[in-house]
Scaffold this active site. Structure first.
Site, mmCIF file in Angstrom:
data_model
loop_
_atom_site.group_PDB
_atom_site.id
_atom_site.type_symbol
_atom_site.label_atom_id
_atom_site.label_comp_id
_atom_site.label_asym_id
_atom_site.label_seq_id
_atom_site.Cartn_x
_atom_site.Cartn_y
_atom_site.Cartn_z
ATOM 1 N N ASN A 1 2.799 -8.366 0.214
ATOM 2 C CA ASN A 1 2.224 -7.116 -0.291
ATOM 3 C C ASN A 1 1.056 -7.480 -1.202
ATOM 4 O O ASN A 1 1.256 -7.927 -2.329
ATOM 5 C CB ASN A 1 3.287 -6.318 -1.051
ATOM 6 C CG ASN A 1 2.712 -5.055 -1.685
ATOM 7 O OD1 ASN A 1 1.616 -4.619 -1.359
ATOM 8 N ND2 ASN A 1 3.474 -4.467 -2.597
ATOM 9 N N LYS B 1 -1.084 -5.579 -2.565
ATOM 10 C CA LYS B 1 -1.356 -4.566 -3.595
ATOM 11 C C LYS B 1 -2.857 -4.257 -3.651
ATOM 12 O O LYS B 1 -3.517 -4.247 -2.607
ATOM 13 C CB LYS B 1 -0.765 -5.005 -4.938
ATOM 14 C CG LYS B 1 0.731 -5.353 -4.808
ATOM 15 C CD LYS B 1 1.418 -5.550 -6.129
ATOM 16 C CE LYS B 1 2.881 -5.894 -5.889
ATOM 17 N NZ LYS B 1 3.644 -6.016 -7.151
ATOM 18 N N HIS C 1 7.822 1.667 -2.468
ATOM 19 C CA HIS C 1 7.687 0.562 -3.422
ATOM 20 C C HIS C 1 7.820 1.100 -4.840
ATOM 21 O O HIS C 1 7.424 2.223 -5.144
ATOM 22 C CB HIS C 1 6.335 -0.130 -3.241
ATOM 23 C CG HIS C 1 6.204 -1.417 -3.988
ATOM 24 N ND1 HIS C 1 5.896 -1.456 -5.331
ATOM 25 C CD2 HIS C 1 6.357 -2.702 -3.598
ATOM 26 C CE1 HIS C 1 5.859 -2.720 -5.729
ATOM 27 N NE2 HIS C 1 6.129 -3.498 -4.697
ATOM 28 N N GLU D 1 6.229 0.619 -7.470
ATOM 29 C CA GLU D 1 4.983 1.063 -8.106
ATOM 30 C C GLU D 1 4.584 2.445 -7.607
ATOM 31 O O GLU D 1 4.023 3.242 -8.364
ATOM 32 C CB GLU D 1 3.879 0.031 -7.834
ATOM 33 C CG GLU D 1 4.116 -1.268 -8.595
ATOM 34 C CD GLU D 1 3.386 -2.462 -8.041
ATOM 35 O OE1 GLU D 1 3.600 -3.573 -8.573
ATOM 36 O OE2 GLU D 1 2.620 -2.306 -7.062
ATOM 37 N N GLU E 1 14.128 -4.743 -4.538
ATOM 38 C CA GLU E 1 13.139 -5.180 -5.516
ATOM 39 C C GLU E 1 13.536 -4.673 -6.895
ATOM 40 O O GLU E 1 13.244 -3.536 -7.256
ATOM 41 C CB GLU E 1 11.735 -4.707 -5.128
ATOM 42 C CG GLU E 1 11.636 -3.267 -4.633
ATOM 43 C CD GLU E 1 10.235 -2.716 -4.770
ATOM 44 O OE1 GLU E 1 9.279 -3.498 -4.723
ATOM 45 O OE2 GLU E 1 10.110 -1.503 -4.969
ATOM 46 N N GLY F 1 6.249 -8.654 -10.916
ATOM 47 C CA GLY F 1 5.045 -8.941 -11.684
ATOM 48 C C GLY F 1 5.313 -9.380 -13.105
ATOM 49 O O GLY F 1 4.388 -9.491 -13.905
ATOM 50 N N SER G 1 9.456 -11.278 -7.568
ATOM 51 C CA SER G 1 8.876 -12.552 -8.023
ATOM 52 C C SER G 1 9.431 -13.760 -7.272
ATOM 53 O O SER G 1 9.631 -14.821 -7.846
ATOM 54 C CB SER G 1 9.078 -12.725 -9.536
ATOM 55 O OG SER G 1 8.372 -11.723 -10.257
#
Length: 255
Positions: free
Chosen positions: A13, A15, A98, A100, A170, A176, A216
């Site tokens: 991904n 991003k 996701h 985010e 996730e 991140g 991660s």
């Protein structure tokens, strides 16, 4: 659960990183680094780079996905992209839900379900993300929450569509941040996701669905995470932007 019943998947991904030209160049580096992988390899660049990446990936083992997909085919949805727009380009995968997207763009379990169903109906392979934040983990509700997210995301999804479904665990607190769930933690929650799939569709069907870890994962910790019985690959963020690191994860997943 028998890992031999499903193929490992490593999905990058990217991003909001890489221009079209930069993305095409990275595909060349990744293709050279992964060689002939023993697992499925997917990259998900920004929308504006999809065409360039599709061209660059042609003739390589790398498949291309989108980072999001809307649940309508057209309409007044500024900034969104319809499933048919993606399939017309040749895109094969789409990330759905996701963290985010949930955190910054107000996605809910219900809209994740709509997007999942729309992606599958269009013939895309949906990479559906679930996971808890740090407060929820500390409250001890991780397994209950992730099972609920999985169940809602798959409402209306038929067993025949599971061939184009991937689940990705996730933990939001590990995205991140440099923090990573331990292999045991990742294995436990991926196992809970598969148990929920088994409740919905039966154990044989659940055994065929890849469940990825997406917090991660990197070249250093991939092998330990992937050794868990229910961790079938990774949804990779930062490490997917470095060809050598991404290739190392692909190697760990594909044996």
């Amino acid at each position: 659960m028998d890992k031999t019943k499903r193929r490992a998947v490593v999905a990058g991904n990217w991003k909001m990183n890489k221009t079209a030209a930069e993305a095409a160049a990275l595909i060349g580096e990744i293709a050279a680094a992964v060689g002939t992988p023993g697992c499925d390899v997917v990259v998900c660049p920004p929308f504006v780079a999809l065409s360039a990446v599709l061209d660059a990936a042609a003739g390589t083992p790398i498949a291309v996905g989108a980072q999001n997909v809307h649940y309508e085919e057209s309409g007044a949805f500024t900034g969104e992209v319809a499933p048919g727009m993606l399939t017309a380009l040749g895109v094969q995968y789409a990330i759905v839900g996701h963290s985010e997207r949930r955190q910054y763009f107000a996605e809910t379990d219900e809209t994740v379900n709509l997007r999942t169903r729309a992606a599958l109906a269009a013939g895309l392979c949906a990479i559906v993300c679930v996971g808890e934040n740090l407060a929820q983990r500390e409250q001890g509700v991780t397994v209950d929450l992730v099972r609920m997210q999985t169940k809602i995301a798959l409402q209306g999804v038929q067993e025949a569509e599971l061939a184009r479904l991937i689940l990705a665990y996730e933990p939001v607190w590990a995205i991140g941040t440099g923090r990573t769930a331990t292999a045991a933690q990742a294995g436990q929650v991926c196992g809970a996701i598969r148990a929920q799939l088994a409740e919905l569709y039966g154990s044989a069907a659940a055994d065929g669905v890849p469940v990825l870890y997406g917090g991660s994962m990197n070249a250093a910790n991939a092998a330990e995470l992937l050794a868990e019985a229910d961790v079938d690959g990774g949804l990779i963020g930062g490490a997917s932007l470095k060809a050598a690191d991404f290739a190392a994860i692909v190697q760990a997943a594909g044996g």
